[in-house]
Design a protein around this motif. Sequence first.
Motif, short mmCIF file in Angstrom:
data_model
loop_
_atom_site.label_atom_id
_atom_site.label_comp_id
_atom_site.label_asym_id
_atom_site.label_seq_id
_atom_site.Cartn_x
_atom_site.Cartn_y
_atom_site.Cartn_z
N ARG A 240 0.82 -1.21 0.00
CA ARG A 240 0.00 0.00 0.00
C ARG A 240 0.85 1.26 0.00
O ARG A 240 0.56 2.22 -0.73
CB ARG A 240 -0.93 -0.01 1.22
N ALA A 241 1.93 1.26 0.79
CA ALA A 241 2.77 2.46 0.89
C ALA A 241 3.40 2.82 -0.45
O ALA A 241 3.39 3.99 -0.86
CB ALA A 241 3.85 2.24 1.95
N SER A 242 3.94 1.83 -1.17
CA SER A 242 4.58 2.11 -2.46
C SER A 242 3.54 2.49 -3.51
O SER A 242 3.81 3.33 -4.37
CB SER A 242 5.40 0.90 -2.92
N ALA A 243 2.34 1.92 -3.43
CA ALA A 243 1.27 2.28 -4.37
C ALA A 243 0.83 3.72 -4.13
O ALA A 243 0.64 4.49 -5.09
CB ALA A 243 0.09 1.33 -4.20
N GLU A 244 0.68 4.12 -2.89
CA GLU A 244 0.26 5.48 -2.58
C GLU A 244 1.35 6.49 -2.93
O GLU A 244 1.04 7.62 -3.33
CB GLU A 244 -0.12 5.58 -1.11
N ALA A 245 2.60 6.09 -2.83
CA ALA A 245 3.70 6.98 -3.22
C ALA A 245 3.66 7.25 -4.72
O ALA A 245 3.88 8.39 -5.16
CB ALA A 245 5.04 6.36 -2.83
N VAL A 246 3.36 6.22 -5.50
CA VAL A 246 3.23 6.41 -6.95
C VAL A 246 2.04 7.32 -7.25
O VAL A 246 2.13 8.22 -8.10
CB VAL A 246 3.06 5.04 -7.66
N ALA A 247 0.92 7.12 -6.58
CA ALA A 247 -0.27 7.94 -6.79
C ALA A 247 0.04 9.41 -6.50
O ALA A 247 -0.36 10.31 -7.24
CB ALA A 247 -1.41 7.44 -5.92
N ARG A 248 0.75 9.67 -5.41
CA ARG A 248 1.11 11.05 -5.06
C ARG A 248 2.03 11.66 -6.11
O ARG A 248 1.90 12.84 -6.47
CB ARG A 248 1.78 11.09 -3.69
N LYS A 249 2.96 10.86 -6.63
CA LYS A 249 3.88 11.34 -7.66
C LYS A 249 3.10 11.77 -8.91
O LYS A 249 3.39 12.83 -9.49
CB LYS A 249 4.87 10.23 -8.00
N LEU A 250 2.14 10.99 -9.32
CA LEU A 250 1.38 11.30 -10.52
C LEU A 250 0.55 12.57 -10.35
O LEU A 250 0.52 13.43 -11.24
CB LEU A 250 0.47 10.13 -10.89
N THR A 251 -0.14 12.69 -9.24
CA THR A 251 -1.03 13.84 -9.05
C THR A 251 -0.26 15.12 -8.78
O THR A 251 -0.82 16.22 -8.92
CB THR A 251 -2.01 13.57 -7.90
N ALA A 252 1.02 15.02 -8.41
CA ALA A 252 1.81 16.22 -8.13
C ALA A 252 2.33 16.88 -9.39
O ALA A 252 2.70 18.06 -9.37
CB ALA A 252 2.98 15.86 -7.22
N GLU A 253 2.36 16.15 -10.51
CA GLU A 253 2.90 16.69 -11.75
C GLU A 253 1.91 17.64 -12.42
O GLU A 253 0.69 17.45 -12.34
CB GLU A 253 3.25 15.55 -12.72
N PRO A 254 2.39 18.69 -13.11
CA PRO A 254 1.48 19.62 -13.80
C PRO A 254 0.74 18.95 -14.95
O PRO A 254 1.23 18.00 -15.56
CB PRO A 254 2.41 20.72 -14.30
N ILE A 255 -0.47 19.46 -15.23
CA ILE A 255 -1.30 18.92 -16.30
C ILE A 255 -1.06 19.71 -17.59
O ILE A 255 -1.05 20.95 -17.58
CB ILE A 255 -2.80 19.01 -15.93
N THR A 256 -0.84 19.01 -18.70
CA THR A 256 -0.68 19.66 -19.99
C THR A 256 -1.46 18.87 -21.05
O THR A 256 -1.78 17.71 -20.86
CB THR A 256 0.80 19.72 -20.43
N THR A 257 -1.77 19.53 -22.16
CA THR A 257 -2.34 18.85 -23.31
C THR A 257 -1.63 19.36 -24.56
O THR A 257 -0.97 20.40 -24.54
CB THR A 257 -3.85 19.11 -23.45
N ALA A 258 -1.76 18.61 -25.66
CA ALA A 258 -1.11 19.00 -26.92
C ALA A 258 -2.14 18.96 -28.05
O ALA A 258 -3.29 19.33 -27.83
CB ALA A 258 0.09 18.10 -27.20
N ARG A 259 -1.78 18.43 -29.23
CA ARG A 259 -2.70 18.59 -30.35
C ARG A 259 -3.02 17.27 -31.05
O ARG A 259 -4.12 16.77 -30.93
CB ARG A 259 -2.12 19.58 -31.36
N ARG A 260 -2.08 16.67 -31.75
CA ARG A 260 -2.38 15.52 -32.59
C ARG A 260 -2.28 14.21 -31.80
O ARG A 260 -1.94 14.21 -30.61
CB ARG A 260 -1.46 15.50 -33.81
N THR A 261 -2.60 13.09 -32.49
CA THR A 261 -2.68 11.78 -31.84
C THR A 261 -1.74 10.81 -32.54
O THR A 261 -1.99 10.42 -33.67
CB THR A 261 -4.12 11.24 -31.89
N SER A 262 -0.68 10.41 -31.85
CA SER A 262 0.27 9.46 -32.42
C SER A 262 0.42 8.27 -31.49
O SER A 262 1.30 8.26 -30.62
CB SER A 262 1.62 10.12 -32.68
#
Length: 286
Positions: free
Chosen positions: A105-127
């Motif tokens: 659980r601890a390592s899973a929650e650490a990964v979850a925190r890492k993901l949600t801490a990163e800034p959100i961005t979007t781009a344009r095309r689909t590759s």
Amino acid sequence: MLLRPVVASVLALVAAAGFLLPRMATAGEKPAVDLALMLAVDISGSIDLDEARLQREGYAQAISDPAVIKAITSGINGRIAVAYFEWSDSYTQNALLDWTVISDRASAEAVARKLTAEPITTARRTSISGAIQFALPRFAGLPYTALRRVLDISGDGPNNDGGPVDLARDAALAAGIAINGLPIMNGRQNSWGFPTLPDLDKYYEGCVIGGPGAFVVVAEDFASFDVAVRRKLILEIAAAPVPTPATRPRVIRAQTAGGYGQNGYDRGCDIGEKQSREFWRRRFDQ
């Protein structure tokens, strides 16, 4: 003195049953994991910032879900390695998480925190092909010995940039990497008015997924994305068929060992490129 025969007997029993226990890596060996799972998440133009946030949070919640953690710890080694990146154009791939072991659980929650801490961005095309090509060398550099290697691609549209998606898929299969998919049946055009693909689930089945046991889990919209992700992660980690009642996300399994779909995709795996050419032709004609 009387304890020595008992200790010797116990050690003999443990040695005889050693095949039942996960083997520890010796010096110079890579640690063993049950699964190396790379998550590739679409942030192309048809996905706005709110939807991109829903996707990110959906993965974070799913990774730390008790049912997913139970599936992880029930494996032979009791741990998996996970990596995560977001992609759009053929030259846009943002790695948010390098290979990281989840074993509790601890390592899973650490990964979850890492993901949600990163800034959100979007781009344009689909590759999708660009996402696959980005993943291949990272699997080659995997610092663990994995019983299975899986690339998990989620997105809300077909490939329309970079190389052909089916050729990129074939390269992954040749490298021993299976591909599963999570098509998001968004049904909404992007801000440029680019058309959607109503049978995106069939496109993923016929043109994207591949490898033994490959499957597609369908997310009907972004609101149900977290449920679909949790369902898919459990399937991937357990590597076993699970009943899918109508109240749960649809699961479409590959019809052949190669995972190409029963008869391929009848509209052609270049449908996204065709849509793109027609879209831009009409805009230039106006």
